[in-house]
Design an enzyme around this catalytic site. Sequence first.
Site, PDB file in Angstrom:
ATOM      1  N   LYS A 231       1.077   8.289   9.438  1.00  0.00           N
ATOM      2  CA  LYS A 231       2.469   8.715   9.320  1.00  0.00           C
ATOM      3  C   LYS A 231       2.540  10.228   9.319  1.00  0.00           C
ATOM      4  O   LYS A 231       1.818  10.907   8.594  1.00  0.00           O
ATOM      5  CB  LYS A 231       3.064   8.170   8.007  1.00  0.00           C
ATOM      6  CG  LYS A 231       4.573   8.207   7.966  1.00  0.00           C
ATOM      7  CD  LYS A 231       5.171   7.144   8.876  1.00  0.00           C
ATOM      8  CE  LYS A 231       6.674   7.071   8.724  1.00  0.00           C
ATOM      9  NZ  LYS A 231       7.277   6.029   9.546  1.00  0.00           N
TER      10      LYS A 231
ATOM     11  N   THR B  99       0.859  -1.180   0.000  1.00  0.00           N
ATOM     12  CA  THR B  99       0.000   0.000   0.000  1.00  0.00           C
ATOM     13  C   THR B  99       0.895   1.230   0.000  1.00  0.00           C
ATOM     14  O   THR B  99       1.543   1.535   1.005  1.00  0.00           O
ATOM     15  CB  THR B  99      -0.926   0.027   1.218  1.00  0.00           C
ATOM     16  OG1 THR B  99      -1.853  -1.058   1.131  1.00  0.00           O
ATOM     17  CG2 THR B  99      -1.720   1.334   1.268  1.00  0.00           C
TER      18      THR B  99
ATOM     19  N   LYS C 122      -7.051   2.108  -3.492  1.00  0.00           N
ATOM     20  CA  LYS C 122      -6.777   1.599  -2.149  1.00  0.00           C
ATOM     21  C   LYS C 122      -6.919   2.704  -1.104  1.00  0.00           C
ATOM     22  O   LYS C 122      -7.469   2.491  -0.016  1.00  0.00           O
ATOM     23  CB  LYS C 122      -5.370   0.996  -2.090  1.00  0.00           C
ATOM     24  CG  LYS C 122      -4.969   0.483  -0.705  1.00  0.00           C
ATOM     25  CD  LYS C 122      -5.913  -0.610  -0.198  1.00  0.00           C
ATOM     26  CE  LYS C 122      -5.670  -0.958   1.261  1.00  0.00           C
ATOM     27  NZ  LYS C 122      -4.355  -1.547   1.515  1.00  0.00           N
TER      28      LYS C 122
END
Length: 308
Positions: A307, A164, A239
């Site tokens: 992140k 991903t 995704k």
Amino acid sequence: MPSTLLAKPNINNLLSSTAMALCSAFCPRISTNFRPKPFSSFPSKPLLSLSFKVFSSQATDASSQDKFSGRVGFLGLGIMGSPMALNLIKAGCDVIVWNRTKSKCDPLISLGAKYSSSPEEVAANCDVTFAMLADPESAIDVACGKNGAVSGMGPGKGYVDVSTVDVATSKLINEHIKARGALFLEAPVSGSKKPAEDGQLIFLTAGDRSLYELVSPLLDILGKSRFYLGKVGNGAAMKLVVNMIMGSMMASFSEGILLSKKVGLDPSVLVEVVSQGAISAPMYSLKGPSMVKSQYPTAFPLKHQQKV
């Protein structure tokens, strides 16, 4: 080639900042060291030995009955990669594995997999190489860094990145693979640890259509359905959109479980009620029982989902 990666670039406004905050990828700034080189055209006749079926861009309804006769490489044996590689081995595929921590390869080696000491060596000795890495930095490093898979690629070979990652990362890896005369397919998966173990992943693929057709039998071993979405970047974008929706669903489901407890209801009954109604989703039935018990076994590390 240096493997140091930097911070975030723009993704051409593909997704809103809200969507990206809920997704399991972030966007690294691409080093100028990874600029693509001129590339040669892929030969008209692929060197991979494989019969295949042609599928539309819709999901497949049944597994392919054809078989892949080449050698398969697998890079990255973490929470997702290890069970995926195991399923290929169980299906009788000739598999070569690599992982930064070699000990993670040992269980697969004991079951018949071979080991190579670098991504470059895996790619050089395989017809098709899969990569399942934790984040964009790792995906670029393993593909394009020192002793990376790109160095072992060439005409007649294919690279399938099932990690991903963001759109920019996927396009960068594609450029380097194509510069070697090889084929590239991005194929991020919808599904986590349990679907990976059960071979029930959903593949969101984009890139070289011929490679998609070639590896379809392998995707059918690893998953329950596959979509072909066109040009590179579409798989990564799909995704991220799916992850945004999933994050929103889980947030509201968590609030519902907490509210049911506060008003004196049995949250286990809530899970059952939800499973019977219009808002039923497999994710609720899968995650609900452990959430009610406040048990959260790791299926996807938080450090890869949010992140900074």
